[in-house]
Design a protein around this motif. Structure first.
Motif, PDB file in Angstrom:
ATOM      1  N   THR A  40       0.803  -1.172   0.067  1.00 50.29           N
ATOM      2  CA  THR A  40       0.009   0.040   0.108  1.00 50.29           C
ATOM      3  C   THR A  40       0.777   1.240   0.093  1.00 50.29           C
ATOM      4  O   THR A  40       1.590   1.512   0.962  1.00 50.29           O
ATOM      5  N   PRO A  41       0.734   2.147  -0.995  1.00 48.29           N
ATOM      6  CA  PRO A  41       1.696   3.380  -1.127  1.00 48.29           C
ATOM      7  C   PRO A  41       1.283   4.320  -0.099  1.00 48.29           C
ATOM      8  O   PRO A  41       0.216   4.560   0.177  1.00 48.29           O
ATOM      9  N   THR A  42       2.345   4.728   0.529  1.00 47.50           N
ATOM     10  CA  THR A  42       2.084   5.924   1.290  1.00 47.50           C
ATOM     11  C   THR A  42       2.252   7.305   0.922  1.00 47.50           C
ATOM     12  O   THR A  42       2.064   8.434   1.606  1.00 47.50           O
ATOM     13  N   ALA A  99       7.193  10.954 -16.638  1.00 49.18           N
ATOM     14  CA  ALA A  99       6.850  10.160 -15.669  1.00 49.18           C
ATOM     15  C   ALA A  99       5.239  10.165 -15.283  1.00 49.18           C
ATOM     16  O   ALA A  99       4.572   9.210 -15.228  1.00 49.18           O
ATOM     17  N   GLU A 100       4.716  11.438 -15.509  1.00 53.47           N
ATOM     18  CA  GLU A 100       3.127  11.564 -15.138  1.00 53.47           C
ATOM     19  C   GLU A 100       2.680  10.949 -16.641  1.00 53.47           C
ATOM     20  O   GLU A 100       1.342  10.491 -16.063  1.00 53.47           O
ATOM     21  N   ARG A 101       2.974  10.820 -17.685  1.00 56.12           N
ATOM     22  CA  ARG A 101       2.400  10.329 -18.735  1.00 56.12           C
ATOM     23  C   ARG A 101       2.452   8.772 -18.794  1.00 56.12           C
ATOM     24  O   ARG A 101       1.266   8.240 -19.037  1.00 56.12           O
ATOM     25  N   GLU A 102       3.686   8.434 -18.287  1.00 58.21           N
ATOM     26  CA  GLU A 102       3.910   6.952 -18.496  1.00 58.21           C
ATOM     27  C   GLU A 102       3.978   6.190 -16.993  1.00 58.21           C
ATOM     28  O   GLU A 102       3.705   4.866 -17.285  1.00 58.21           O
ATOM     29  N   GLY A 103       3.776   6.913 -16.131  1.00 54.38           N
ATOM     30  CA  GLY A 103       3.328   6.331 -14.880  1.00 54.38           C
ATOM     31  C   GLY A 103       4.669   5.469 -14.050  1.00 54.38           C
ATOM     32  O   GLY A 103       4.634   4.338 -13.642  1.00 54.38           O
ATOM     33  N   PHE A 104       5.730   6.427 -13.831  1.00 54.21           N
ATOM     34  CA  PHE A 104       6.579   5.969 -12.763  1.00 54.21           C
ATOM     35  C   PHE A 104       7.305   6.965 -11.838  1.00 54.21           C
ATOM     36  O   PHE A 104       6.762   8.179 -12.268  1.00 54.21           O
ATOM     37  N   VAL A 105       7.799   6.560 -10.991  1.00 57.25           N
ATOM     38  CA  VAL A 105       8.464   7.480 -10.001  1.00 57.25           C
ATOM     39  C   VAL A 105       9.559   8.076 -10.286  1.00 57.25           C
ATOM     40  O   VAL A 105      10.626   7.375 -10.777  1.00 57.25           O
ATOM     41  N   VAL A 106       9.974   9.359 -10.114  1.00 63.05           N
ATOM     42  CA  VAL A 106      11.416   9.948 -10.033  1.00 63.05           C
ATOM     43  C   VAL A 106      11.939  10.481  -8.982  1.00 63.05           C
ATOM     44  O   VAL A 106      11.123  11.127  -8.206  1.00 63.05           O
ATOM     45  N   ALA A 162       9.564   0.950  -0.388  1.00 68.63           N
ATOM     46  CA  ALA A 162       8.659   0.824   0.247  1.00 68.63           C
ATOM     47  C   ALA A 162       7.355   1.810   0.336  1.00 68.63           C
ATOM     48  O   ALA A 162       6.274   1.448   0.409  1.00 68.63           O
ATOM     49  N   ALA A 163       7.900   2.932   0.413  1.00 67.18           N
ATOM     50  CA  ALA A 163       6.859   3.959   0.540  1.00 67.18           C
ATOM     51  C   ALA A 163       6.132   4.155  -0.957  1.00 67.18           C
ATOM     52  O   ALA A 163       4.975   4.603  -0.865  1.00 67.18           O
ATOM     53  N   ALA A 164       6.586   3.953  -2.041  1.00 70.96           N
ATOM     54  CA  ALA A 164       5.968   3.945  -3.196  1.00 70.96           C
ATOM     55  C   ALA A 164       5.628   2.843  -3.970  1.00 70.96           C
ATOM     56  O   ALA A 164       4.901   2.724  -4.704  1.00 70.96           O
ATOM     57  N   CYS A 165       5.772   1.465  -3.315  1.00 70.25           N
ATOM     58  CA  CYS A 165       5.604   0.396  -3.552  1.00 70.25           C
ATOM     59  C   CYS A 165       6.224   0.172  -5.109  1.00 70.25           C
ATOM     60  O   CYS A 165       5.672  -0.102  -6.130  1.00 70.25           O
ATOM     61  N   VAL A 166       7.519   0.232  -5.146  1.00 72.42           N
ATOM     62  CA  VAL A 166       8.358   0.156  -6.325  1.00 72.42           C
ATOM     63  C   VAL A 166       8.653  -1.143  -6.834  1.00 72.42           C
ATOM     64  O   VAL A 166       8.758  -2.069  -6.183  1.00 72.42           O
ATOM     65  N   ASP A 167       8.490  -1.437  -8.249  1.00 73.38           N
ATOM     66  CA  ASP A 167       8.791  -2.603  -8.767  1.00 73.38           C
ATOM     67  C   ASP A 167      10.082  -2.824  -8.746  1.00 73.38           C
ATOM     68  O   ASP A 167      10.826  -2.163  -9.610  1.00 73.38           O
ATOM     69  N   THR A 168      10.931  -3.852  -8.003  1.00 72.37           N
ATOM     70  CA  THR A 168      12.202  -4.107  -8.024  1.00 72.37           C
ATOM     71  C   THR A 168      12.952  -4.707  -9.358  1.00 72.37           C
ATOM     72  O   THR A 168      13.895  -4.556  -9.411  1.00 72.37           O
ATOM     73  N   ARG A 169      12.151  -4.820 -10.192  1.00 74.86           N
ATOM     74  CA  ARG A 169      12.613  -5.511 -11.525  1.00 74.86           C
ATOM     75  C   ARG A 169      12.675  -4.288 -12.351  1.00 74.86           C
ATOM     76  O   ARG A 169      13.154  -4.444 -13.501  1.00 74.86           O
TER      77      ARG A 169
END
Length: 340
Positions: A40-42, A99-106, A162-169
């Motif tokens: 669950t992202p915080t 990132a906003e268009r493609e859906g990733f965290v920076v 942990a805070a953003a629920c990152v995909d480790t792959r």
């Protein structure tokens, strides 16, 4: 159609051709993603400051979270150059828009070695990364007790993951100049955590050999896992010269760095050279271990600058608009998740 979007079409085409070539040549197929644990992202959407705890201190890091995101979100570390800082780099790369268009965290962290202020001074100060084994742009090795930035950025990956629920792959790193050298060091030192890197004007494959800086030190980069590499370098770069220098901070040439990564990744095809635009040629190495291709974009006449950046030309030389580094690197990252 915007300039950034139109430039992206050429970038995606190059990545698609490289991926197709690798596949038809028998590159390692993508492995199915393991079932992700519940998370669950915080962190809320938008640009924010995230405190990162490391070595008894807390460091604030600028982070952008997109408004739409998958269950497990990709992460891009965007590392600033020497004499700069995280928020300044965020403005140079403008990865937030992608990132906003493609859906990733920076994440745009700031280094911890203080340098003399620029003229005019930057808001947020001037800082340098502790790149393992080499001096800073000030010509001196980091002082005793300087923050271990490989360990610091690893802690950032843990806590932000942990805070953003990152995909480790799908954890990636880019960087400009000294930040590119730092991103390269992460690929060497913590290859199990980084799927791909995309340095701008800063790719290294370990430090230069102290007695012969025209080649990398053999033991300077020993990744345990392959890491895909995309890099951009201008032939008129006066800070990190395309053809190399006699400086232990830089040393061997940009092409040698790419060739070394092709060897480290056990690439079996290449170099294959193609013309992308009038002043940009692309060299690719494919059929690499773990699908970790290597791509080198040579920008004829390009300066020590971020390709596609929307800023006035300054003392660091021409900024090409024939390719957009931010768009190109995301297309490359998206095509290169961790396969091992």
């Amino acid at each position: 159609m915007s300039r950034r979007t139109s430039l992206a079409l050429a970038a995606v085409a190059v990545v698609a051709v490289a991926a197709s070539t690798a596949s038809s040549a028998g590159a390692a197929p993508a492995t199915p993603a393991p079932r992700a644990a519940a998370c669950t992202p915080t962190l809320p959407p938008g640009t924010q400051t995230v405190p990162i705890r490391f070595a008894g201190a807390t460091t604030d890091v600028q982070v952008f979270v997109p408004s739409h995101r998958p269950t497990r979100v990709p992460l891009v570390l965007d590392l600033h150059g020497s004499s700069s800082n995280g928020p300044t780099q965020a403005g140079i790369s403008d990865l937030k828009a992608v990132a906003e268009r493609e859906g990733f965290v920076v994440a745009n962290p700031t280094a911890a070695i203080e340098l003399p202020p620029t003229d005019p001074p930057l808001a947020g100060g001037s800082w340098a990364w502790n790149v393992p084994g080499v001096p800073t742009t000030a010509g001196q090795f980091p002082p005793a007790g300087a923050r271990d930035d490989v360990a610091f950025l690893s802690a950032l990956l843990d806590q932000l993951g942990a805070a953003a629920c990152v995909d480790t792959r799908r954890t990636y790193a880019t960087g400009y100049s000294g930040g590119g050298r730092m991103a390269s060091a992460l690929a060497c030192e913590v290859s199990d955590r980084i799927a791909a890197i995309a340095p701008v004007a800063g790719l290294r494959a370990g430090r230069p050999a102290p007695d012969e800086v025209s080649v990398p030190e053999v033991q300077g980069c020993t990744p345990r896992e392959p890491v895909a590499v995309l890099t951009f370098h201008g032939t008129a770069d006066g800070v990190n010269p395309y053809d190399g220098s006699d400086d232990l901070r830089w040393g061997y040439s940009a092409p040698v760095a790419a060739q070394t990564w092709a060897r480290l990744n056990d690439c079996r095809t290449g170099p294959l050279r193609t013309t992308l635009t009038e002043h940009v040629t692309v060299t690719t190495y494919t059929r690499c271990a773990g699908g970790a291709d290597v791509e080198f974009q040579r920008i004829v006449g390009g300066g020590h600058t971020w390709p596609g950046a929307d800023e006035p030309e300054g003392p660091l030389g021409p900024i090409t608009q024939e390719v957009d580094a931010s768009e190109t690197m995301w297309a490359f990252f998206e095509a290169h998740p961790k396969h091992v």
